[in-house]
Scaffold this motif. Sequence first.
Motif, PDB file in Angstrom:
ATOM      1  N   UNK A   1       0.856  -1.195   0.000  1.00  0.00           N
ATOM      2  CA  UNK A   1       0.000   0.000   0.000  1.00  0.00           C
ATOM      3  C   UNK A   1       0.887   1.238   0.000  1.00  0.00           C
ATOM      4  N   UNK A   2       0.518   2.197  -0.834  1.00  0.00           N
ATOM      5  CA  UNK A   2       1.279   3.449  -0.886  1.00  0.00           C
ATOM      6  C   UNK A   2       2.541   3.371  -1.731  1.00  0.00           C
ATOM      7  N   UNK A   3       2.743   2.252  -2.450  1.00  0.00           N
ATOM      8  CA  UNK A   3       3.962   2.085  -3.262  1.00  0.00           C
ATOM      9  C   UNK A   3       3.998   3.034  -4.455  1.00  0.00           C
ATOM     10  N   UNK A   4       2.819   3.531  -4.880  1.00  0.00           N
ATOM     11  CA  UNK A   4       2.776   4.454  -6.021  1.00  0.00           C
ATOM     12  C   UNK A   4       2.129   3.851  -7.262  1.00  0.00           C
ATOM     13  N   UNK A   5       1.515   2.692  -7.115  1.00  0.00           N
ATOM     14  CA  UNK A   5       0.934   1.979  -8.280  1.00  0.00           C
ATOM     15  C   UNK A   5      -0.177   2.814  -8.932  1.00  0.00           C
ATOM     16  N   UNK A   6      -1.140   3.254  -8.122  1.00  0.00           N
ATOM     17  CA  UNK A   6      -2.247   4.046  -8.677  1.00  0.00           C
ATOM     18  C   UNK A   6      -1.745   5.389  -9.195  1.00  0.00           C
ATOM     19  N   UNK A   7      -0.763   5.968  -8.513  1.00  0.00           N
ATOM     20  CA  UNK A   7      -0.201   7.237  -8.994  1.00  0.00           C
ATOM     21  C   UNK A   7       0.378   7.053 -10.396  1.00  0.00           C
ATOM     22  N   UNK A   8       1.031   5.913 -10.632  1.00  0.00           N
ATOM     23  CA  UNK A   8       1.567   5.653 -11.968  1.00  0.00           C
ATOM     24  C   UNK A   8       0.429   5.667 -12.997  1.00  0.00           C
ATOM     25  N   UNK A   9      -0.687   4.984 -12.695  1.00  0.00           N
ATOM     26  CA  UNK A   9      -1.838   5.010 -13.608  1.00  0.00           C
ATOM     27  C   UNK A   9      -2.339   6.451 -13.794  1.00  0.00           C
TER      28      UNK A   9
END
Length: 252
Positions: free
Chosen positions: A40-48
Amino acid sequence: MSEAILKVTGLSKSFDGVRALSDLSCDLCRGEILGLIGPNGAGKTTLFNVVTGFIAPEGGKVSLKSTDITGLAPHRLANRGIARTFQDLRLIRQLSALDNALLSFRDQPGERLGNVFFRARRGREHERQNRQEAIRLLEDAGIAEKADDPAEDLSYGQQKLLSLVCCLAARAEVVLLDEPVAGIAPEMKEKILGMIRDLRDNGKSVVLIEHDLDAVMQTCDRVVFMDAGAKVSEGTPQEVRNDPKVIEAYID
Ligand SMILES: Nc1ncnc2c1ncn2[C@@H]1O[C@H](COP(=O)(O)OP(=O)(O)OP(=O)(O)O)[C@@H](O)[C@H]1O
Ligand SMILES: [Mg+2]
């Protein structure tokens, strides 16, 4: 490895001092399912969010088929063939399942014709085709009997299927899926994973964010593990699963 359809290079983005993306580079190859995992919070959704134009990066570049698309608005990126689902679904709750799907179709060719009479006729024909296609997509997803129900009346699993249908309605070449099987019953999970494999088998390129490691391992051709906004490991599902850095992160 086949040619990259989507490429991100050196992306960075911070929120109030928190590095959500930190010099992240990564390729999506044509016709593959790339798994994107990480805590959680790794940045996955931010990348999208960066790739689909919802958030501008502070540095770095996004390319689609070697064209720089960094910072283009979401609707422009949708028109160039990038579609996504959202972790929080973002269906229009009071609209029917069918109308949610219909809203997701791209291009309205009638608008380009000069003559008003032909424009109206072409528009109606186009609407009829979209409707037929939307019903077919709902059937494939096994939720056609819910077509006229408001989206909010569908079960959570059915809503996940509907958000995937909306994404497919865009007929995009690049499909970004944010946790499409999180929190749903096993049989529905299998259904959705099957639909994702079908996408790949029909030549689409897919990024699959998912915490369910078994789902990732059985579905993805390649996996990227990210933590604190950076890529920590990359390889076949087997290689990534056996990487000590990944094992450590999941044990902690
Ligand atoms: N719009 C925003 N405003 C402020 N902070 C944000 C925003 N979006 C993301 N963040 C922060 O950026 C970091 C990365 O978040 P992100 O949502 O990309 O993680 P994630 O890998 O998708 O996590 P999860 O697995 O929980 O969905 C987190 O610290 C998060 O709190
Ligand atoms: Mg997320």
